[in-house]
Design a protein around this motif. Structure first.
Motif, PDB file in Angstrom:
ATOM      1  N   GLN A 136      -3.436   8.157   5.437  1.00  0.00           N
ATOM      2  CA  GLN A 136      -2.478   8.047   4.337  1.00  0.00           C
ATOM      3  C   GLN A 136      -1.556   9.254   4.462  1.00  0.00           C
ATOM      4  O   GLN A 136      -2.020  10.377   4.639  1.00  0.00           O
ATOM      5  CB  GLN A 136      -3.211   8.061   2.994  1.00  0.00           C
ATOM      6  CG  GLN A 136      -4.153   6.881   2.833  1.00  0.00           C
ATOM      7  CD  GLN A 136      -4.954   6.931   1.546  1.00  0.00           C
ATOM      8  OE1 GLN A 136      -5.315   7.999   1.071  1.00  0.00           O
ATOM      9  NE2 GLN A 136      -5.253   5.771   1.002  1.00  0.00           N
TER      10      GLN A 136
ATOM     11  N   VAL B 266       0.843   4.419  -3.962  1.00  0.00           N
ATOM     12  CA  VAL B 266       0.685   4.351  -2.510  1.00  0.00           C
ATOM     13  C   VAL B 266       1.110   2.967  -2.043  1.00  0.00           C
ATOM     14  O   VAL B 266       0.648   1.966  -2.592  1.00  0.00           O
ATOM     15  CB  VAL B 266      -0.792   4.586  -2.099  1.00  0.00           C
ATOM     16  CG1 VAL B 266      -0.955   4.569  -0.581  1.00  0.00           C
ATOM     17  CG2 VAL B 266      -1.325   5.884  -2.685  1.00  0.00           C
TER      18      VAL B 266
ATOM     19  N   GLN C 170       0.587   4.009   3.611  1.00  0.00           N
ATOM     20  CA  GLN C 170      -0.493   3.691   4.523  1.00  0.00           C
ATOM     21  C   GLN C 170      -0.022   2.467   5.301  1.00  0.00           C
ATOM     22  O   GLN C 170       0.592   1.575   4.730  1.00  0.00           O
ATOM     23  CB  GLN C 170      -1.738   3.350   3.682  1.00  0.00           C
ATOM     24  CG  GLN C 170      -3.053   3.418   4.394  1.00  0.00           C
ATOM     25  CD  GLN C 170      -4.212   3.042   3.470  1.00  0.00           C
ATOM     26  OE1 GLN C 170      -4.207   3.351   2.274  1.00  0.00           O
ATOM     27  NE2 GLN C 170      -5.193   2.354   4.025  1.00  0.00           N
TER      28      GLN C 170
END
Ligand code: C2E
Ligand code: MG
Ligand code: MG
Ligand code: MG
Length: 274
Positions: free
Chosen positions: A47, A235, A257
């Protein structure tokens, strides 16, 4: 002609169903032995933030079947959830991730990295889940503040008060929570307010056509704003293209990610280039 197609379709359908029932039973039997035979492993996917700094990894379970080769977790996790095997398997995943965190804690270059672990709702709802996690942290000496538990919207729907209490107990140890696959489930937005979440992960299905599909773009944009106003880190999952990254950055999403940054990889090759 319609009849012919219908006939073919029906025959194919029956054949498929029969195979799949048999295959399922066989796969289930094999899964029972997978743990003791060391066929399970964890791969890790990085990540990354908008400064291109790796902030952590997600642990992703892998099963190498002696005859079939790699079996996707999308196939065997639902099986394991149905037959209860997810409990020993999930325990093994958590333990392995904690052991890795403990190793990293001793190496200054890696000590700040987090590991995100997917936790099945079945596993999370075990009455002894808090004790299990606390026990693993104590046993492995992993720093709790580096552990992120990924839960899904289905969990939040089940028993909100109990789920909330479990989360609060774990959070008081420093463990963080991410809501995985955000936008694909049925949860009400009010859960976001009531539950002690730290992170929202935008599902990859919204990222895939972000640049061409106006609806996806609107959903992603809104999710980023929602996360920001709730004080949650957002994210983006499944980022594969530089153009998607640029779009996300421009719209205020700073954690990513996806294959653009790296595929899930065995630990020994994870930071090969460093
Ligand atoms: P997830 O937690 O949403 O994990 C992200 C999935 O997206 C992973 O699939 C990952 O390999 C894949 N992925 C990452 N970047 C990209 C990309 O750029 N493009 C595309 N097309 N895919 C990308 P994977 O490893 O097959 O896992 C599938 C799901 O299985 C996971 O989805 C998670 O729900 C479940 N799973 C995996 N490991 C565990 C585990 O240890 N425990 C539990 N309960 N579930 C797990
Ligand atoms: Mg996940
Ligand atoms: Mg996800
Ligand atoms: Mg998923």
């Amino acid at each position: 002609q319609a009849k012919a197609v219908g006939g073919n379709t029906l025959r194919f359908f029956n054949m498929e169903m029969q195979t799949s029932v048999l295959e399922r039973a066989k796969l289930e039997g094999d899964l029972h032995q997978a743990l003791e035979r060391n066929e399970l492993s964890l791969h890790y996917q990085v990540q990354v933030d908008h400064h291109d700094i790796t902030t952590g990894v997600e642990a992703l379970l892998r099963w190498y079947h002696p005859q079939r080769g790699w079996v996707s977790p999308a196939t065997f996790i639902p099986l394991a959830e149905e037959n209860g095997l997810i409990l020993p398997i999930g325990f093994w995943v958590l333990k392995t991730a904690c052991e890795q965190l403990a190793k990293w804690a001793l190496q200054p270059a890696y000590a700040a990295l987090t590991i995100s672990v997917n936790v099945s709702s079945v596993q999370f709802q075990q009455p002894d889940f808090v004790r299990t996690v606390e026990g693993l942290l104590a046993q492995t000496q992993a720093p709790p503040s580096r552990l992120v538990l990924e839960v899904t919207e289905s969990l939040l729907m089940s028993e909100p008060t109990r789920v909330r209490n479990t989360m609060l107990k774990l959070r008081s140890q420093g463990i963080r929570f991410a809501l995985d696959d955000f936008g694909t489930g049925y949860s009400s937005l009010s859960y976001l307010k009531r539950l002690p979440l730290d992170e929202l992960k935008i599902d990859q299905s919204f990222i895939r056509e972000l640049l061409t599909d106006k609806t996806d773009a609107a959903i992603v944009d809104t999710t980023i704003l929602l996360a920001a106003s709730l004080g949650l880190t957002v994210v983006a999952e499944g980022v594969e293209k530089k153009e998607q990254l640029d779009w996300l950055k421009g719209h205020g999403c700073y954690h990513y990610q996806g294959y653009l940054f790296g595929r899930p990889t065995p630990i020994e090759y994870l930071f090969e280039a460093y």
